[in-house]
Structure formats: C-alpha cells, structure tokens
Scaffold this active site. Structure first.
Site, PDB file in Angstrom:
ATOM      1  N   GLU A   1       1.025  -1.096   0.032  1.00 50.60           N
ATOM      2  CA  GLU A   1       0.107   0.083  -0.191  1.00 50.60           C
ATOM      3  C   GLU A   1       0.939   1.365   0.025  1.00 50.60           C
ATOM      4  OE1 GLU A   1      -4.149  -1.115   2.170  1.00 50.60           O
ATOM      5  OE2 GLU A   1      -2.762   0.048   3.441  1.00 50.60           O
ATOM      6  N   CYS A   2       0.568   2.133  -0.851  1.00 50.78           N
ATOM      7  CA  CYS A   2       1.357   3.235  -0.881  1.00 50.78           C
ATOM      8  C   CYS A   2       2.689   3.413  -1.051  1.00 50.78           C
ATOM      9  CB  CYS A   2       0.889   4.251   0.091  1.00 50.78           C
ATOM     10  SG  CYS A   2       0.924   6.187  -0.119  1.00 50.78           S
ATOM     11  N   GLY A   3       3.622   3.380   0.292  1.00 52.56           N
ATOM     12  CA  GLY A   3       4.863   3.241   0.303  1.00 52.56           C
ATOM     13  C   GLY A   3       5.343   2.024  -0.152  1.00 52.56           C
TER      14      GLY A   3
END
Length: 434
Positions: A324-326
């Site tokens: 997720e994301c990073g």
C-alpha cells in the site's frame, strides 16, 4: 461502565491532537484507564494516542464504514477502559458534499453514536469572536451536542477575560500559549511517534499542563456512559492470510489498528519484520504486507538491504505480497528521492515512482478489484483513501490492480499494478464494502 467524549474543533491546526494527548495523559495519571479513537483516515495521530494511552487507537469513518461497524468499533474500544476519547479529524462538520451521516465528517460520528463534543477553539488573533464561533458550531446541527469548550493559545489574562465573557457554552479551561509543546510536522502530517525519544517526558508535561489549566472533573462530566455490549461484532476486512509477514519500521508504519486488531481476533498471526534492518519476511508466513510509510526518506538503506530484497523475491515466488502506498513504491523497479536520486527497489512490479517530481493526491477512494488478489475476489468493492506526494513516473507493463472512484462516485480510472501473486497501489484500504 466506560464513558465517551469527542474532542473537535472548527478547523485543522486548532490544537485538537495536543489537547487529546494532554487529556489522555492527565486522566491516566489520575489512575483511569483510557483509550483513544480517531475519526477519518489517519495513521500518524493514532500512533501518538497509542503511546499516550498504552493501547492501540483505531479509526471511525462514516464514509468507509457502515453503521454496524461503527457501533462495533466503539464498543470494542470501550471494553475494559474508563474513558474513550475520540479525536476529530479536520473541522467538526468538514466532509464530502454528500448527505449528512455518510460524509466522512466527525459530526456524522458524533450524531450517529451520540457522542458529546468538547470544542477546542484556537483563540489566537481574536477575542470575543470565539463566542460567535462556538455558538455557531453548537447550533449548526441539533443532532450534534456541543457540550463544552477549551480555549487554546490564550496569550494573557486580558485575552482570557475577553474570550470567557463571550462564551455561552461550558468552559472547561484554557490552554495558555506554549511554543515548547508544539508537535513537529513533515509531509503527510506529524513526525511519527516512533521517531521521538522524548514522549514520556512530553506526555508528563502535557498532563501537568492539563492539571494546572483545565477542569478535568468538568471534562469527565461532559462524557456520556457507554455500554461495551452496545455494538455487535462486524468485520471490516478479513485477514489476508493465517500468518501475515508485516513490514514494520520507520519506513513502513501505516497499518490501521482496527485491521490488525480484527485480523488477530479472527485467529491470524502477525509476524513483523524490519526492511530497514535488512530483515526478510518470515518463511513460515503465508502472505506478506508492505504498508505505507516513508520509504522516500530511506531509499538508500532500502536499496542496500540485500537480505530484504532477496528474501522478498523468494517469498513472492510462492506466496502473495501486497503493498500500500509506500509499500507499492518499494515493490516497483525504482524510487526517486527528493534530491532526484534513483534507488533500485524490489522489482517485483515494473513501475517507477518519484518523490522529486511530487504532487499531492488526497481523498477517499472506492476500489473495485480487477482480478483476484490477497485482498479479495475479482469485483470486490473496498473503501479507503489516498494521501501521498509521490507519483508514478513510469506505469510499467503490469496489469492494473483496481478501478477507482472518488468519494462522490466520480470515475478515476484504473490504478495500481498486479503481476502473478504480487499486487499494490497508492490506495489504503479501510474496509470491505458490501
């Protein structure tokens, strides 16, 4: 029986988090067991709440969570504690341009769960006008009970006298201006709790300030009793596996507490590891989760973490991995940091991301999975959000992960990437939507 109270304000930056931490710390010093909740999608404030209260802080969100889930979350938080303090995100009535109750606003939560509101009013740069602001908020929605007020950033005795005279609501105290208790910030919010080595002393300072300047008995009296049996169990997202290898350090720290709590309650085991310490996922795990965080601040260390890289590649050959994301950024081929230097990442997906050529993306998201993944079957609907400054500079050649809509139902196209057992996107999941 536990009690509950919401700390809210007219806008962000009013001092809600500082006041919430001060109350948690002060009531804990009095011998009460306390717990915090946070409205809206937020990882960083809840980490401070956890440190101040000693127990994890979960989230409540009226857009991403349905009614039974909200009731269940509050009931779980009330188990075994004397006081639950809910901190509002943004301003009390701020949310999407949708009907009340489903806007993602803190007022939705206060109305639906019947939680009294303690307003924090930043009085800097004004005098009697704070009375008009408090009165306007108190009368805006008769389903929301504004029970009391704390004045923040009071500069002098005269300033306090002017503000006090204008208030019609119960005043629970004033916080005098004190620059020494400001919480440092960076992109995405506050500097993370785990990065500060002074939290014990900081919380003691806040507790002493609250004891000296606030009427804690009056604050406690504003809260309402809540029975921990009020809500029924309601699962927001099934665990992605029985044994979950979870990246967990300063680069990967954005996992919602309510998800971890529910996964454990469902019988799953979370096995943390630290990519920054060059650790690899546990070989006994049957899936791996790379949450969001700040990998853009640690690109060089992640690129040099050979055991982490090799272990992730071995793991992904036989078991699912999601980022997720990073975490999505680290799954890609490369990450460009703020100085424009490219760092080689895992290469389990083929996209490239950059923090140098950045653009803020913020908002609720509904995601429909385009193919089976560790998050669910093809076609499953999930609700969550995006909040990032990095951007995809090369989408690569992998299949898209999901089709996105914003919080008001506008189509945003496809997003993320998926290759074999590996998937990821900038989307943070809050709940499954049925």
């Amino acid at each position: 029986m536990s009690r509950v109270l919401m700390v809210a304000a007219p806008r962000s930056g009013s001092g809600k988090t500082t006041v919430t931490l001060a109350l948690l710390s002060a009531f804990r010093r009095r011998g009460l067991s306390v717990r915090a909740l946070k409205t809206g999608p937020d990882y960083i404030d809840p980490a401070f709440h956890q440190e101040a209260s000693g127990v994890p802080c979960a989230n409540l969100d009226s857009w991403a969570m349905q009614g039974a889930a909200l009731q269940a979350r509050l009931a779980r938080a009330a188990e075994g504690v004397d006081l639950v303090i809910v901190e509002s995100s943004m301003g009390l009535f701020d949310g999407l341009a949708l009907p009340d109750g489903r806007r993602g606003a803190a007022s939705d939560i206060a109305a639906f769960l019947d939680i009294p509101v303690l307003l924090v009013l930043d009085a800097s740069g004004q005098g009697q006008s704070v009375g008009a602001v408090a009165q306007g908020l108190a009368q805006w929605d008769d389903k929301v009970t504004v029970a009391g007020v704390i004045l923040n950033n009071i500069a002098s005795d005269r300033h306090e006298k002017l503000c006090r005279a204008a208030l019609k609501q119960t005043l629970c105290g004033v916080f005098r201006r004190d620059r020494s208790i400001l919480l440092p910030e960076r992109h995405l919010g506050l500097v993370q709790a785990r990065e500060r080595g002074d939290l014990e002393a900081f919380f003691r300072t806040l507790a002493l300030k609250a004891e000296a300047e606030l009427d804690l008995d009056a604050v406690f009296a504003l809260s309402r009793p809540i029975d921990a049996s009020e809500g029924k169990k309601a699962s927001l997202l099934p665990p992605p596996g029985q044994r979950i290898a979870l990246a967990d350090d300063a680069a990967f720290s954005f996992l919602y507490a309510h998800l971890a709590e529910e996964w454990r309650e469902a019988g799953a085991e979370i096995r943390p590891f630290s990519p920054l310490n060059d650790e690899e996922p546990d070989e006994g795990a049957d899936c791996c989760w790379l949450p969001g965080g700040y990998p853009e601040l640690h690109g060089g260390r992640l690129a040099a973490a050979r055991n982490f890289r090799d272990g992730m590649r071995r793991f992904a050959a036989t078991r699912p991995v999601h980022g997720e994301c990073g975490g999505f950024m680290v799954l890609g081929g490369g990450l460009e940091d703020s100085a424009g230097m490219r760092h080689e990442m895992l290469g389990l997906l083929s996209h490239e991301t950059s923090f140098a050529r950045r653009r803020m993306v913020l908002g609720y998201r509904q995601a429909q999975l385009l193919r089976p993944s560790v998050l669910g079957a093809e076609g499953m609907m999930l609700r969550g959000h995006e909040f990032h400054y990095a951007r995809v500079t090369d989408p690569g050649s992998d299949a898209a992960f999901a089709r996105l809509q914003d919080g008001e139902g506008n189509d945003l196209g496809v997003a993320g990437a998926q290759r074999n057992r590996v998937s990821g996107s900038f989307f943070h999941v809050l709940s499954r939507w049925e």
